[in-house]
Design a protein around this motif. Structure first.
Motif, PDB file in Angstrom:
ATOM      1  N   VAL A 389      20.779  33.007  -1.048  1.00  0.00           N
ATOM      2  CA  VAL A 389      20.421  32.624   0.311  1.00  0.00           C
ATOM      3  C   VAL A 389      18.954  32.173   0.381  1.00  0.00           C
ATOM      4  O   VAL A 389      18.618  31.200   1.049  1.00  0.00           O
ATOM      5  CB  VAL A 389      20.635  33.837   1.266  1.00  0.00           C
ATOM      6  CG1 VAL A 389      20.160  33.520   2.675  1.00  0.00           C
ATOM      7  CG2 VAL A 389      22.085  34.262   1.249  1.00  0.00           C
ATOM      8  N   GLN A 390      18.093  32.864  -0.360  1.00  0.00           N
ATOM      9  CA  GLN A 390      16.638  32.659  -0.196  1.00  0.00           C
ATOM     10  C   GLN A 390      16.064  31.442  -0.939  1.00  0.00           C
ATOM     11  O   GLN A 390      14.983  30.966  -0.596  1.00  0.00           O
ATOM     12  CB  GLN A 390      15.882  33.900  -0.677  1.00  0.00           C
ATOM     13  CG  GLN A 390      16.083  35.126   0.180  1.00  0.00           C
ATOM     14  CD  GLN A 390      15.643  34.886   1.614  1.00  0.00           C
ATOM     15  OE1 GLN A 390      14.693  34.148   1.862  1.00  0.00           O
ATOM     16  NE2 GLN A 390      16.355  35.459   2.555  1.00  0.00           N
ATOM     17  N   ALA A 391      16.767  30.958  -1.956  1.00  0.00           N
ATOM     18  CA  ALA A 391      16.164  29.923  -2.802  1.00  0.00           C
ATOM     19  C   ALA A 391      15.810  28.653  -2.019  1.00  0.00           C
ATOM     20  O   ALA A 391      14.699  28.121  -2.145  1.00  0.00           O
ATOM     21  CB  ALA A 391      17.090  29.586  -3.967  1.00  0.00           C
ATOM     22  N   LYS A 392      16.730  28.188  -1.209  1.00  0.00           N
ATOM     23  CA  LYS A 392      16.500  26.918  -0.502  1.00  0.00           C
ATOM     24  C   LYS A 392      15.323  27.032   0.481  1.00  0.00           C
ATOM     25  O   LYS A 392      14.403  26.191   0.448  1.00  0.00           O
ATOM     26  CB  LYS A 392      17.809  26.505   0.200  1.00  0.00           C
ATOM     27  CG  LYS A 392      17.695  25.310   1.126  1.00  0.00           C
ATOM     28  CD  LYS A 392      17.620  23.988   0.364  1.00  0.00           C
ATOM     29  CE  LYS A 392      17.730  22.769   1.237  1.00  0.00           C
ATOM     30  NZ  LYS A 392      16.644  22.531   2.169  1.00  0.00           N
ATOM     31  N   PRO A 393      15.302  28.066   1.373  1.00  0.00           N
ATOM     32  CA  PRO A 393      14.130  28.176   2.257  1.00  0.00           C
ATOM     33  C   PRO A 393      12.821  28.344   1.484  1.00  0.00           C
ATOM     34  O   PRO A 393      11.778  27.844   1.910  1.00  0.00           O
ATOM     35  CB  PRO A 393      14.406  29.429   3.097  1.00  0.00           C
ATOM     36  CG  PRO A 393      15.781  29.867   2.799  1.00  0.00           C
ATOM     37  CD  PRO A 393      16.354  29.020   1.704  1.00  0.00           C
ATOM     38  N   TYR A 394      12.888  29.023   0.335  1.00  0.00           N
ATOM     39  CA  TYR A 394      11.656  29.209  -0.443  1.00  0.00           C
ATOM     40  C   TYR A 394      11.194  27.872  -1.013  1.00  0.00           C
ATOM     41  O   TYR A 394      10.004  27.546  -0.985  1.00  0.00           O
ATOM     42  CB  TYR A 394      11.893  30.230  -1.559  1.00  0.00           C
ATOM     43  CG  TYR A 394      10.614  30.837  -2.086  1.00  0.00           C
ATOM     44  CD1 TYR A 394       9.772  31.560  -1.247  1.00  0.00           C
ATOM     45  CD2 TYR A 394      10.237  30.670  -3.406  1.00  0.00           C
ATOM     46  CE1 TYR A 394       8.585  32.102  -1.723  1.00  0.00           C
ATOM     47  CE2 TYR A 394       9.051  31.213  -3.891  1.00  0.00           C
ATOM     48  CZ  TYR A 394       8.229  31.924  -3.045  1.00  0.00           C
ATOM     49  OH  TYR A 394       7.059  32.446  -3.508  1.00  0.00           O
ATOM     50  N   ARG A 395      12.133  27.096  -1.486  1.00  0.00           N
ATOM     51  CA  ARG A 395      11.803  25.739  -1.980  1.00  0.00           C
ATOM     52  C   ARG A 395      11.158  24.933  -0.837  1.00  0.00           C
ATOM     53  O   ARG A 395      10.137  24.274  -1.015  1.00  0.00           O
ATOM     54  CB  ARG A 395      13.105  25.077  -2.476  1.00  0.00           C
ATOM     55  CG  ARG A 395      12.990  23.601  -2.838  1.00  0.00           C
ATOM     56  CD  ARG A 395      13.659  22.754  -1.744  1.00  0.00           C
ATOM     57  NE  ARG A 395      13.598  21.349  -2.025  1.00  0.00           N
ATOM     58  CZ  ARG A 395      13.205  20.433  -1.137  1.00  0.00           C
ATOM     59  NH1 ARG A 395      12.796  20.759   0.077  1.00  0.00           N
ATOM     60  NH2 ARG A 395      13.219  19.168  -1.447  1.00  0.00           N
ATOM     61  N   ASP A 396      11.726  25.020   0.366  1.00  0.00           N
ATOM     62  CA  ASP A 396      11.201  24.242   1.504  1.00  0.00           C
ATOM     63  C   ASP A 396       9.785  24.704   1.854  1.00  0.00           C
ATOM     64  O   ASP A 396       8.916  23.891   2.175  1.00  0.00           O
ATOM     65  CB  ASP A 396      12.104  24.415   2.738  1.00  0.00           C
ATOM     66  CG  ASP A 396      13.473  23.777   2.513  1.00  0.00           C
ATOM     67  OD1 ASP A 396      13.615  23.004   1.538  1.00  0.00           O
ATOM     68  OD2 ASP A 396      14.398  24.084   3.292  1.00  0.00           O
ATOM     69  N   LYS A 397       9.571  26.004   1.777  1.00  0.00           N
ATOM     70  CA  LYS A 397       8.245  26.557   2.107  1.00  0.00           C
ATOM     71  C   LYS A 397       7.191  25.982   1.147  1.00  0.00           C
ATOM     72  O   LYS A 397       6.095  25.588   1.566  1.00  0.00           O
ATOM     73  CB  LYS A 397       8.325  28.080   1.980  1.00  0.00           C
ATOM     74  CG  LYS A 397       7.046  28.809   2.260  1.00  0.00           C
ATOM     75  CD  LYS A 397       7.314  30.302   2.230  1.00  0.00           C
ATOM     76  CE  LYS A 397       6.001  31.059   2.179  1.00  0.00           C
ATOM     77  NZ  LYS A 397       6.100  32.432   2.527  1.00  0.00           N
ATOM     78  N   ILE A 398       7.536  25.934  -0.136  1.00  0.00           N
ATOM     79  CA  ILE A 398       6.585  25.419  -1.129  1.00  0.00           C
ATOM     80  C   ILE A 398       6.331  23.926  -0.908  1.00  0.00           C
ATOM     81  O   ILE A 398       5.187  23.458  -0.929  1.00  0.00           O
ATOM     82  CB  ILE A 398       7.109  25.691  -2.564  1.00  0.00           C
ATOM     83  CG1 ILE A 398       7.102  27.183  -2.849  1.00  0.00           C
ATOM     84  CG2 ILE A 398       6.274  24.956  -3.598  1.00  0.00           C
ATOM     85  CD1 ILE A 398       7.733  27.582  -4.171  1.00  0.00           C
TER      86      ILE A 398
END
Ligand SMILES: Cc1cc2nc3c(=O)[nH]c(=O)nc-3n(C[C@H](O)[C@H](O)[C@H](O)COP(=O)(O)OP(=O)(O)OC[C@H]3O[C@@H](n4cnc5c(N)ncnc54)[C@H](O)[C@@H]3O)c2cc1C
Length: 499
Positions: A389-398
């Protein structure tokens, strides 16, 4: 006597041992579960971009050269390396940067810009790291099988303050807060928290001073490819997409391996380049293990994990502030590390390493394009984070952070991307808890206290790679291959084999 040797894993450690033993004429067979060699050094190819999956900072090329020399070959015929300077460009919170240069005069000029009064302290710090280097360098390619050796070096460790946390140690010499961060970041390269990792690991600082920081043309993938070709030239056999499921044991000796497809390979010697914790826990039934019981493995301290986002852009970013190796260390760095290492939770803050290899080598991206990877420390799988679940939002944050601060228009220019997260370390690389650098480099998990290159459980089982002595990082794991190979066959090699 010619031995039948099975190597589990084609990371740098496995390739190093396999090549050295093949050069001595042994019958070497290497199995790796991935479709290409390299392990953490796997090179991804996406839409014409080549992305080095892991190691990018290369020092001490002599460590590679030795392997080719032992095989009677010339390393330059397999891959070429070029020196980089600055080694690193290190950014503060506001995007101001420090160029971490090779030569002392150049680095003193940089200190001058930040805090001239730290110049003397830096020279003293270097002198201290030189002392640490002189004490430890000799042990980095020798086995650490007995406690006596550890006792021999302890007075030196104490005298040089090598037990002290790296940041505190650096702070004795350097007063400016950002410069303290600049000169203490090296433990991050081997999976340690700079606030706790003993400063004996500033040994790496001297490795870089002595031999420079280099880049292999074609990327780290070219180094892996060179090692793979060398092994084939020496008659070694490489089987990809082959996972070793079990190490076979009879009468207190290992007798070979069993693959996931059920087939078995007999061996006189097995070398595991797989994660040490995983090898013991999942490849060898617990009834055969005395020292490395499941509970001991559970109690050991593991490094953090990583989230790495690889991206290629349809335009060049040569007008950005970035150099080849970049590190962004914000003011919240200490808090971030505490949250990741101790709190086992995601931090709201970001401190990043950014690789921009196309500055040096445009050949690894399509014409007119730029290739990057950005790496963020994240907790290992002890933390309760659902990466699916977290990978995509984390990618977007970076991406948003980089777009707002360093690479304008980034999101609309990305034409190739890939990422890895802690689940990749666990499921693909078979690393216990998804740790990116195996066991943490603490004092009690270093030298004699790190799992030995020759197993304590079986005399013909050996370990190479990040989880064994001397530790994580390419120079160290390549050296572990040398150590294991020499323990297995100490005879000199003439490059032609002996059998
Ligand atoms: C993102 C990242 C960046 C890094 N940057 C740097 C850097 O700039 N400089 C540096 O010096 N170091 C760096 N490091 C650390 C360095 O890459 C590693 O310490 C080193 O490459 C580990 O090599 P290894 O020999 O332990 O093997 P690994 O790379 O771990 O490879 C082991 C191989 O064995 C395979 N395997 C495991 N179990 C089995 C099994 N049962 N059967 C078959 N195959 C199996 C794995 O899939 C893998 O292919 C970085 C690491 C990461 C993750």
């Amino acid at each position: 006597m010619k031995k039948k040797i099975v190597v589990i894993g084609g990371g740098f450690g496995g390739l190093s041992a396999a090549n050295r033993l093949a050069a001595k004429g042994h019958d070497v067979t290497l199995f790796d579960n991935r479709d290409k060699l390299g392990g953490r050094g796997y090179q991804y190819e996406v839409n014409g971009f080549k992305f080095d999956g892991g190691p990018t900072v290369m020092t001490a090329p002599y460590i590679f050269d030795e392997i080719f020399e032992a095989a009677g070959k010339n390393r330059e015929d397999y891959f070429k390396m070029v020196p980089l300077d600055p080694f690193y460009r290190i950014f503060d919170q506001d995007g101001n940067y420090f160029d971490y240069m090779h030569q002392l005069d150049d680095i003193l000029k940089q200190i001058d810009k930040w805090n001239p009064s730290d110049k003397d302290g830096y020279v003293k710090f270097l002198k201290n790291t030189r002392g640490i280097f002189e004490l430890f360098h000799q042990y980095t390619d020798q086995p650490f099988l007995n406690f006596g050796k550890m006792m021999k070096i302890m007075p030196g460790v104490i005298k040089l303050g090598g037990y002290r946390g790296t940041f505190n140690h650096v702070s004795k010499y350097i007063k400016h807060d950002f410069l303290r961060r600049v000169f203490s970041f090296h433990p991050l390269l081997i999976g340690g928290n700079p606030f706790y990792t003993p400063s004996l690991y500033t040994l790496i600082v001297q490795f870089e001073k002595e031999w420079g920081v280099h880049y292999a043309i074609g990327g780290t993938g070219a180094v892996v490819d060179g090692f793979g070709r060398l092994l084939k030239d020496l008659g070694g056999k490489i089987y990809l997409n082959q996972e070793v499921e079990e190490i076979l044991i009879k009468d207190k000796k290992v007798t070979g391996v069993k693959l996931k497809d059920g087939s078995k390979y007999g061996a006189d010697v097995v070398i595991s380049n797989g994660d040490v914790a995983n090898t013991y826990k999942n490849l060898i039934p617990e009834i055969y293990r005395k020292k490395y019981s499941d509970s001991k493995i559970e109690r050991m301290k593991y490094s953090s994990s990583l989230f790495v986002y690889y991206f290629g852009t349809k335009k060049r970013y040569l007008d950005s502030k970035f150099s080849h190796h970049n590190i962004i260390i914000t003011d919240k760095y200490k808090k971030l590390l505490r949250e990741i290492f101790d709190g086992k939770k995601m931090s709201d803050d970001l401190s990043l390493y950014l690789h921009m290899p196309t500055v040096t080598d445009a050949s690894i991206a399509p014409e007119g394009c730029e290739s990057f990877y950005v790496l963020a420390l994240v907790p290992n799988l002890d933390a309760n984070i659902d990466w699916k679940v977290q990978a995509k939002p984390y990618r977007d944050k970076i991406v948003n952070y980089l777009e707002e601060n360093y690479l304008p228009g980034l999101s609309e220019n990305i034409i190739a991307e890939h990422y890895i997260d802690p689940l990749h370390f666990q499921n693909t690389l078979k690393s216990y808890k998804g740790a990116a650098f195996a066991f943490r480099p603490s004092l009690l998990q270093s030298g004699y206290f790190r799992p030995h290159n020759r197993s304590d459980e079986f005399e013909n089982l050996y370990f190479v790679g990040a989880g064994t002595h001397p530790g994580a990082g390419v120079p160290a794991v390549v050296s572990s291959g040398k150590i294991a190979a020499e323990l297995i066959d100490p005879s000199p090699t003439n490059g032609k084999g002996r059998f």
